[in-house]
Design a protein around this motif. Structure first.
Motif: not given
Length: 383
Positions: A72-86
């Motif tokens: 949950g912490e890492l999902s929040a950190a990456t905005d739920n693993f958004r494509a824009e964060c890839l």
């Protein structure tokens, strides 16, 4: 994309025991408890079954800088693993840019659960980077082993990989030529930067080979695994294929990246620290020439960098032909020849003829110092 060779699968399911620590880490007061299965994964190349069983047994003590995160912490950190964060994708899985609650920007590598090597890489990388610390090794911030999720959290390297820079430079130059422009859209890496990157990579390997005890064989040195921070400081990353000694071991199956593997390793699976020295020679040749280790877009005779360069490496009078055209001859010819000579020594067919990384680093330190002094004294570019 150049892929890694498949890994073999040793037996799993052995009882738990304390793994011996590298002496450098013991002096720092850090410890890592691993199951025997995970020690085998590091020592022999590992297997998915052994690594899957071992990954849940990884325990980093409170003095280690590595932190256990929840999914949950890492999902929040990456905005739920958004494509824009890839940021990119490799054999392990996808890498995302994230921001922790503390505000720290990190790179989050998420295991592809369908991948063949992911669990093994997870165990080995957590072990290696929790024990080994050096300015030229990427820092492991933490990890996540939450249920079936396997993620690694690293310091964020703002300028990406060395491969990105070399490849993008030449793509820009090709596009500019096609459009009738006189120069690429961005300046190529300078000679001074290339020597500084080579020195940093050499120092990272020197630490693994000659300071860590037992020595660590990196086994996957390549330009895409050399990451650059915002000051262009290089750091080695992706330790999933790394292996603890002993020297002279034999690997039942070759693991590494085509174009970088030493000939004795490809032929017979013989694995020593000199295997890494050969790979470093390829990396140094990439820095000098601006070419990729393997480039299928080039003519057949030029696709494998070492094969193309070999005739020039054997004749010191031809060393200058290896210089990247994008450097526009902005380098001391004497220093170019010394850099190429280091690459040639590292690329000797006989492993025993290759230098130690400390010897290569000594020469590169001189070249990097000379290049920095020349860059500092150069007049500013005219506007």
């Amino acid at each position: 994309m150049v892929g890694c060779f498949a890994c073999f699968k040793p037996p799993a399911g052995e009882e738990e025991e304390e793994a011996p620590l590298p002496s450098t880490s013991r002096r720092r007061g850090r410890s890592l408890r691993l199951s025997r299965s995970s020690t085998r994964a590091a020592g022999e190349g590992g297997g998915d079954a052994a690594a899957a069983a071992a990954s849940s047994n990884v325990v980093v003590d409170s003095s280690s800088r590595a932190r256990a995160f929840t999914y949950g912490e890492l999902s929040a950190a990456t905005d739920n693993f958004r494509a824009e964060c890839l940021l990119g994708e490799g054999g392990f899985g996808r890498v995302y840019r994230g921001r922790l609650e503390s505000g720290q920007v990190v790179a989050v590598k998420q295991l592809d659960r369908d991948g063949a090597q992911g669990n093994r890489e997870f165990v080995v990388e957590v072990m290696m980077l929790s024990l080994l610390h050096h300015p030229n090794l990427v820092n492991l911030v933490g990890f996540c082993a939450d249920g079936e999720q396997r993620l690694l959290v690293y310091e964020y390297m703002a300028l990406g990989s060395l491969a990105d820079h070399l490849l993008l430079e030449h793509n820009a130059a090709t596009a500019a030529a096609a459009e009738g422009q006189q120069q690429p859209q961005r300046a190529p890496l300078s000679w001074e930067t290339r020597m500084r990157v080579a020195l940093g990579a050499a120092r990272g390997l020197e630490y693994l080979h000659e300071t860590a005890n037992p020595p660590v064989i990196y086994r996957d040195l390549k330009s895409s695994n050399v990451l650059l921070d915002d000051a262009l400081c290089p750091k080695l990353s992706d330790f999933g294929l790394a292996k603890l000694g002993p020297v002279g071991d034999r690997s039942p199956r070759v693991m590494g990246t085509y174009g970088y593997c030493a000939p004795e390793y490809v032929r017979a699976g013989t694995l020593t620290v000199k295997t890494d020295v050969y790979s470093f020679g390829v990396l140094l040749l990439e820095l000098v020439t601006g070419r990729r280790a393997v480039d299928s877009a080039r003519p057949a005779a030029e696709q494998l960098l070492v094969a193309w360069a070999r005739p020039m490496l054997r004749d010191s009078k031809r060393y200058r032909e290896l210089a990247d055209p994008l450097l526009r001859e902005d380098f001391p010819e004497r220093d170019l020849k010394q850099a190429v000579a280091v690459a040639a020594m590292c690329l000797q067919d006989e492993a025993s003829a290759r230098p130690l990384m400390s010897d290569a680093a000594m020469t590169l330190e001189y070249l990097a110092t000379e290049a920095a002094a020349a860059a500092a004294s150069a007049p500013p570019p005219s506007s």
